[in-house]
Design a protein around this motif. Sequence first.
Motif, short mmCIF file in Angstrom:
data_model
loop_
_atom_site.label_atom_id
_atom_site.label_comp_id
_atom_site.label_asym_id
_atom_site.label_seq_id
_atom_site.Cartn_x
_atom_site.Cartn_y
_atom_site.Cartn_z
N GLU A 173 4.07 15.75 -2.23
CA GLU A 173 6.05 16.01 -1.40
C GLU A 173 6.15 15.26 -1.86
O GLU A 173 7.36 14.77 -1.15
N CYS A 174 5.82 14.24 -2.00
CA CYS A 174 6.53 12.86 -2.35
C CYS A 174 7.49 12.98 -3.16
O CYS A 174 8.72 12.35 -3.63
N LEU A 175 7.34 14.03 -4.49
CA LEU A 175 8.77 14.61 -5.38
C LEU A 175 10.08 14.58 -5.09
O LEU A 175 10.50 14.62 -5.50
N ALA B 237 10.89 14.15 -2.30
CA ALA B 237 11.40 12.81 -1.15
C ALA B 237 11.78 11.42 -1.44
O ALA B 237 12.86 10.90 -0.90
N CYS B 238 11.34 10.97 -2.64
CA CYS B 238 11.03 9.47 -2.73
C CYS B 238 11.28 9.29 -4.46
O CYS B 238 10.74 9.85 -5.05
N GLU B 239 12.20 8.14 -4.99
CA GLU B 239 12.41 8.42 -6.51
C GLU B 239 11.62 7.33 -6.81
O GLU B 239 11.64 7.51 -8.11
N LEU B 240 10.28 6.65 -6.21
CA LEU B 240 9.58 6.19 -6.55
C LEU B 240 8.30 7.06 -7.05
O LEU B 240 7.10 6.63 -7.76
N ALA B 241 8.14 8.16 -7.38
CA ALA B 241 7.60 10.04 -7.22
C ALA B 241 6.51 9.62 -8.21
O ALA B 241 5.12 9.31 -8.05
N PHE B 242 7.74 9.60 -9.57
CA PHE B 242 6.62 9.93 -10.96
C PHE B 242 5.60 7.96 -10.83
O PHE B 242 4.20 8.41 -11.27
N HIS B 243 5.93 7.20 -10.47
CA HIS B 243 5.21 5.99 -10.76
C HIS B 243 3.98 5.77 -9.35
O HIS B 243 2.87 5.60 -10.42
N CYS B 244 4.74 6.52 -8.56
CA CYS B 244 3.36 6.45 -7.59
C CYS B 244 2.03 7.13 -8.07
O CYS B 244 1.27 7.50 -8.09
N ARG B 245 2.76 8.97 -8.85
CA ARG B 245 1.69 9.83 -8.62
C ARG B 245 0.75 9.13 -10.84
O ARG B 245 -0.03 8.99 -10.04
N PRO C 90 1.26 -1.37 -0.02
CA PRO C 90 -0.11 0.10 0.16
C PRO C 90 0.74 0.98 -0.28
O PRO C 90 2.02 1.76 0.75
N ALA C 91 0.42 1.75 -0.38
CA ALA C 91 1.16 3.44 -0.76
C ALA C 91 0.20 4.85 -1.69
O ALA C 91 -0.83 4.01 -1.48
N THR C 92 0.76 5.86 -0.14
CA THR C 92 -0.76 6.41 -0.77
C THR C 92 0.49 7.60 -1.40
O THR C 92 1.04 8.81 -0.06
N TYR C 93 0.25 8.65 -1.87
CA TYR C 93 1.11 8.86 -3.04
C TYR C 93 0.58 10.71 -2.58
O TYR C 93 -0.16 10.46 -2.98
N ALA C 94 1.66 11.56 -2.41
CA ALA C 94 1.29 13.07 -2.40
C ALA C 94 2.51 13.52 -3.10
O ALA C 94 3.27 12.81 -3.21
S1 SF4 Z 1 6.51 7.87 -4.06
FE1 SF4 Z 1 7.59 7.10 -2.75
S2 SF4 Z 1 7.52 7.45 -0.45
FE2 SF4 Z 1 5.33 8.34 -2.35
S3 SF4 Z 1 3.78 6.83 -1.79
FE3 SF4 Z 1 5.57 6.55 -3.48
S4 SF4 Z 1 6.43 5.38 -2.73
FE4 SF4 Z 1 5.47 6.45 -1.29
#
Ligand code: SF4
Length: 323
Positions: free
Chosen positions: A244-246, A248-256, A238-242
């Motif tokens: 702010e992730c852009l 701080a986190c390398e997976l931000a584009f994927h999660c967005r 489970p992940a909750t993208y926001a």
């Molecule tokens: S971008 Fe990183 S911190 Fe944000 S939801 Fe995805 S995995 Fe979690």
Amino acid sequence: MNKATLAAALGAPSAFGQSQFAFMRGNSFEARVKADGGAELLRLVREKLDPTAQAPDEALVPDLAAVGPEGRAARTALALREATGARAWTLLDHPMLALDVAGSPTFLEPDAVVVHPDGSWTVVEIKSFPMLDGSADPAKVGAAARQSAVYVLALEEVAARVTPPAVVRHRVLLVCPKDFSNLPTASPVDVRKQRAVTRRQLARLTRIEEIADALPEGTCFAPDLPREELTAAVESVPATYAPECLAACELAFHCRDRSRAQGAVTSYGRSLRAELGGLATVDEVLAAAHGTAGDPDDPAVAALRRAARLRADALAGEAAVCR
Ligand code: SF4
């Protein structure tokens, strides 16, 4: 797991990293600050944080080379113990620290740690953004303070194992170029608040074993897996993208991308999500606003319906004016 490699394998490479020019500029500034056995850096530490201590004329710079991060962390811990006993200015250049994050060791490499003649330890962070008239961009200073607070926490774990326990100072030293020159200047930054916040956040993290136990049998995050398989594996966590992730986190584009595809309201910001209460998707928000779903006694639903009515009235008025 290297998240940058994982992001690239998922087809959404991270935008992290500096331009080659900024990287070289940062490196050359850091080399300048640490030149001559760190003479200028130690002078700044003394001037800004420990003005009554002896001058750092005969500073020690221990060799921290070792094999692998565990070896380097052990070598750093030994050097810190020895320097604390020696009661002499000591510069640890790129030491390696370990911090327990969700039950797993994470290795951290501050720019420098200085041991003072009184045996206390200071984290030094060297940044290439300028300090103009003694102050720098508050957002960048805030990010540096949060980063340094993590180093302070990691250093405290080493300090607790020294007999008697060593003192880690909660004022770190931020070193930046002075105005638009390449000359170093420095400012102490109190990271007590950031340290307390980070400590609370670390204590609340779900342990990695608990996350792993909840995953389907055989889940694997190997970057060489076919993309669909890898995506399914990542989606099982489970992940909750926001937004702010852009930062701080390398997976931000994927999660967005995933978050937008699901219509999750967190992709528009955590504050909006908080205001919408139990409405988690754009479809739920629209249904609540149009009166086809949602509890009318819910303040978020009531506010959305009022906003929808006002919008409809405004559009009707506009149409009447046009006629
Ligand atoms: S971008 Fe990183 S911190 Fe944000 S939801 Fe995805 S995995 Fe979690």
